[in-house]
Design a protein around this motif. Structure first.
Motif, PDB file in Angstrom:
ATOM      1  N   GLY A  97      45.919  47.313  32.891  1.00  0.00           N
ATOM      2  CA  GLY A  97      46.616  47.904  34.035  1.00  0.00           C
ATOM      3  C   GLY A  97      46.513  47.245  35.556  1.00  0.00           C
ATOM      4  O   GLY A  97      47.086  47.546  36.365  1.00  0.00           O
ATOM      5  N   LEU A  98      45.753  46.182  35.327  1.00  0.00           N
ATOM      6  CA  LEU A  98      45.531  45.416  36.373  1.00  0.00           C
ATOM      7  C   LEU A  98      46.171  43.898  36.657  1.00  0.00           C
ATOM      8  O   LEU A  98      46.367  43.320  37.508  1.00  0.00           O
ATOM      9  CB  LEU A  98      44.063  45.145  36.817  1.00  0.00           C
ATOM     10  N   TRP A  99      47.078  43.452  35.510  1.00  0.00           N
ATOM     11  CA  TRP A  99      47.536  42.355  35.219  1.00  0.00           C
ATOM     12  C   TRP A  99      48.788  42.246  36.200  1.00  0.00           C
ATOM     13  O   TRP A  99      49.566  43.042  36.368  1.00  0.00           O
ATOM     14  CB  TRP A  99      47.856  41.959  33.995  1.00  0.00           C
ATOM     15  N   ARG A 100      48.822  40.885  36.874  1.00  0.00           N
ATOM     16  CA  ARG A 100      49.923  40.602  37.536  1.00  0.00           C
ATOM     17  C   ARG A 100      50.563  39.579  37.428  1.00  0.00           C
ATOM     18  O   ARG A 100      50.095  38.484  36.596  1.00  0.00           O
ATOM     19  CB  ARG A 100      49.639  40.627  39.111  1.00  0.00           C
ATOM     20  N   SER A 101      52.017  39.389  37.567  1.00  0.00           N
ATOM     21  CA  SER A 101      52.796  38.070  37.442  1.00  0.00           C
ATOM     22  C   SER A 101      52.112  36.922  38.046  1.00  0.00           C
ATOM     23  O   SER A 101      52.754  35.767  37.419  1.00  0.00           O
ATOM     24  CB  SER A 101      54.011  38.303  37.504  1.00  0.00           C
ATOM     25  N   ASP A 102      51.398  36.885  39.003  1.00  0.00           N
ATOM     26  CA  ASP A 102      51.033  35.669  39.770  1.00  0.00           C
ATOM     27  C   ASP A 102      49.598  35.466  39.456  1.00  0.00           C
ATOM     28  O   ASP A 102      48.912  34.276  39.789  1.00  0.00           O
ATOM     29  CB  ASP A 102      51.121  36.027  41.180  1.00  0.00           C
ATOM     30  N   MET A 103      48.883  36.085  38.447  1.00  0.00           N
ATOM     31  CA  MET A 103      47.592  35.767  37.995  1.00  0.00           C
ATOM     32  C   MET A 103      47.293  34.367  37.172  1.00  0.00           C
ATOM     33  O   MET A 103      47.948  34.171  36.384  1.00  0.00           O
ATOM     34  CB  MET A 103      47.073  36.821  37.253  1.00  0.00           C
ATOM     35  N   VAL A 104      46.422  33.823  37.634  1.00  0.00           N
ATOM     36  CA  VAL A 104      45.731  32.367  37.118  1.00  0.00           C
ATOM     37  C   VAL A 104      44.544  32.628  36.452  1.00  0.00           C
ATOM     38  O   VAL A 104      43.567  32.928  36.951  1.00  0.00           O
ATOM     39  CB  VAL A 104      45.958  31.177  37.858  1.00  0.00           C
ATOM     40  N   SER A 105      44.472  32.151  35.162  1.00  0.00           N
ATOM     41  CA  SER A 105      43.337  32.356  34.467  1.00  0.00           C
ATOM     42  C   SER A 105      42.469  30.831  34.152  1.00  0.00           C
ATOM     43  O   SER A 105      43.263  30.125  34.070  1.00  0.00           O
ATOM     44  CB  SER A 105      43.449  32.869  32.937  1.00  0.00           C
ATOM     45  N   PHE A 106      41.149  31.167  34.341  1.00  0.00           N
ATOM     46  CA  PHE A 106      40.296  29.688  34.264  1.00  0.00           C
ATOM     47  C   PHE A 106      39.429  30.301  33.373  1.00  0.00           C
ATOM     48  O   PHE A 106      38.615  31.234  33.373  1.00  0.00           O
ATOM     49  CB  PHE A 106      39.663  29.499  35.714  1.00  0.00           C
ATOM     50  N   ALA A 107      39.076  29.526  32.048  1.00  0.00           N
ATOM     51  CA  ALA A 107      38.029  29.617  31.351  1.00  0.00           C
ATOM     52  C   ALA A 107      37.093  28.525  31.527  1.00  0.00           C
ATOM     53  O   ALA A 107      37.493  27.292  31.484  1.00  0.00           O
ATOM     54  CB  ALA A 107      38.615  29.475  29.642  1.00  0.00           C
ATOM     55  N   LEU A 108      35.792  28.649  31.644  1.00  0.00           N
ATOM     56  CA  LEU A 108      34.598  27.737  31.853  1.00  0.00           C
ATOM     57  C   LEU A 108      33.668  28.076  30.695  1.00  0.00           C
ATOM     58  O   LEU A 108      33.311  29.006  30.305  1.00  0.00           O
ATOM     59  CB  LEU A 108      34.122  28.373  33.316  1.00  0.00           C
ATOM     60  N   GLY A 109      33.047  26.605  30.473  1.00  0.00           N
ATOM     61  CA  GLY A 109      31.857  26.576  29.604  1.00  0.00           C
ATOM     62  C   GLY A 109      31.069  27.539  29.636  1.00  0.00           C
ATOM     63  O   GLY A 109      30.574  28.046  30.788  1.00  0.00           O
ATOM     64  N   CYS A 110      30.264  27.945  28.775  1.00  0.00           N
ATOM     65  CA  CYS A 110      29.147  28.983  28.551  1.00  0.00           C
ATOM     66  C   CYS A 110      27.927  28.605  27.815  1.00  0.00           C
ATOM     67  O   CYS A 110      27.912  27.775  26.679  1.00  0.00           O
ATOM     68  CB  CYS A 110      29.624  30.108  28.175  1.00  0.00           C
ATOM     69  N   SER A 111      26.713  28.695  28.193  1.00  0.00           N
ATOM     70  CA  SER A 111      25.438  28.303  27.563  1.00  0.00           C
ATOM     71  C   SER A 111      25.358  28.953  26.278  1.00  0.00           C
ATOM     72  O   SER A 111      24.626  28.300  25.516  1.00  0.00           O
ATOM     73  CB  SER A 111      24.259  28.515  28.587  1.00  0.00           C
ATOM     74  N   PHE A 112      26.018  30.005  26.280  1.00  0.00           N
ATOM     75  CA  PHE A 112      25.781  30.789  24.854  1.00  0.00           C
ATOM     76  C   PHE A 112      26.157  29.818  23.727  1.00  0.00           C
ATOM     77  O   PHE A 112      25.700  29.911  22.422  1.00  0.00           O
ATOM     78  CB  PHE A 112      26.383  32.049  24.635  1.00  0.00           C
ATOM     79  N   SER A 113      27.312  28.863  23.938  1.00  0.00           N
ATOM     80  CA  SER A 113      27.826  28.007  23.098  1.00  0.00           C
ATOM     81  C   SER A 113      26.700  26.885  22.425  1.00  0.00           C
ATOM     82  O   SER A 113      27.175  26.513  21.201  1.00  0.00           O
ATOM     83  CB  SER A 113      28.924  27.080  23.672  1.00  0.00           C
TER      84      SER A 113
END
Length: 274
Positions: A107-123
């Motif tokens: 319900g919050l998603w917009r057409s201008d949103m840019v997503s960044f996935a960053l590494g995590c120490s759980f890996s």
């Protein structure tokens, strides 16, 4: 409050359970050896500055993938990923203030949103466990403890703030081995940034983390600290963008990429089929 969770070793199954609302807890120990990712979602007006922030601070913000504006998928990280549904718990920030922690952001998603996935120490925790190094928050069914430090990140545009670290207590011998193991996981924050006295990095009491749960410390343990992907959340609080969405600390996006092969797949030729 998260409900008790069973361990799901298949990342596709885990994401399906999250999307169906049957899993809402921390993802430490989940997804087998799958690469886990921190998440930051911003409007296009803030995305360039944040990309520069990641480039200036690769240790806490190892960049795995950047989405196309308006697209909730990250096909490089897994088939069928939908960032509107596939994280167990999100954080919604408005003008730099934490506003809510929903389990779905469609319900919050917009057409201008840019997503960044960053590494995590759980890996790298699966590799620690395989080497016989106890990961005490997993054993106790808790979230990893995380702390704001006195170490400043390098600013980029509007984004700046303190380095946030995660902490895993272990014996001195295990800590030496953990340095060797984690140095191979460049996309999961790499080797620890500090071992021993927390006061040297501005932490006054390890039993009072800023994020996550109280640590389980055994006799003879020393605290071992890694750069943490919650660092961008401190930068978001300082930058005060009108709207930002992140994962809740410890509640990660679990990808289809094996952690041990992540550098080859994401930093050079290769794909999930190889």
């Amino acid at each position: 409050m998260s409900t008790p969770q069973i361990v799901l070793s298949d990342p596709v199954h885990l994401r399906a359970e999250i999307r169906a609302g049957r899993f809402d807890g921390p993802t430490a120990g989940q997804g087998g050896d799958a690469l886990q990712a921190n998440l930051v979602i911003l409007g296009a007006d803030d995305a360039i500055d944040f990309l520069r922030f990641c480039q200036m601070n690769p240790r806490p913000c190892p960049l795995l993938a950047v989405g196309e504006a308006g697209d909730p998928g990250l096909p490089l990280l897994g088939r069928g990923i939908d960032l509107r549904h596939d994280v167990p718990r999100y954080r919604v920030w408005r003008d730099g203030e934490l506003d809510e922690e929903p389990t779905d952001i469609a319900g919050l998603w917009r057409s201008d949103m840019v997503s960044f996935a960053l590494g995590c120490s759980f890996s790298f925790e699966d590799a620690l466990c395989s080497a016989g190094i106890p990961v005490r928050h997993q054993q106790a069914g808790r979230n990893v403890p995380m702390y704001r430090t006195s170490i400043a990140t390098r600013p980029a545009g509007r984004f700046s703030g303190p380095l946030v670290v995660s902490m895993r207590p272990m014996s001195a011998a295990a800590a030496i081995e953990a340095v060797r193991i984690c140095d191979r996981f460049a996309l999961a924050h790499g080797a620890p940034v500090h071992l021993g006295d927390p006061a040297q990095i501005g932490i006054t009491d390890i039993m009072r983390p800023d994020y996550g749960d109280v640590p389980v410390v055994a006799p003879g343990d020393i605290p071992v600290f890694w750069a943490c992907g919650v660092t961008p959340q401190a930068a978001i609080a300082a930058a005060r963008p009108a709207l930002a969405i992140t994962h809740a600390p410890g509640h990660m996006l679990v990808t289809d990429i094996p952690s041990a092969r992540a550098d080859r797949i994401l930093m050079g030729p290769g794909d999930l089929a190889k």
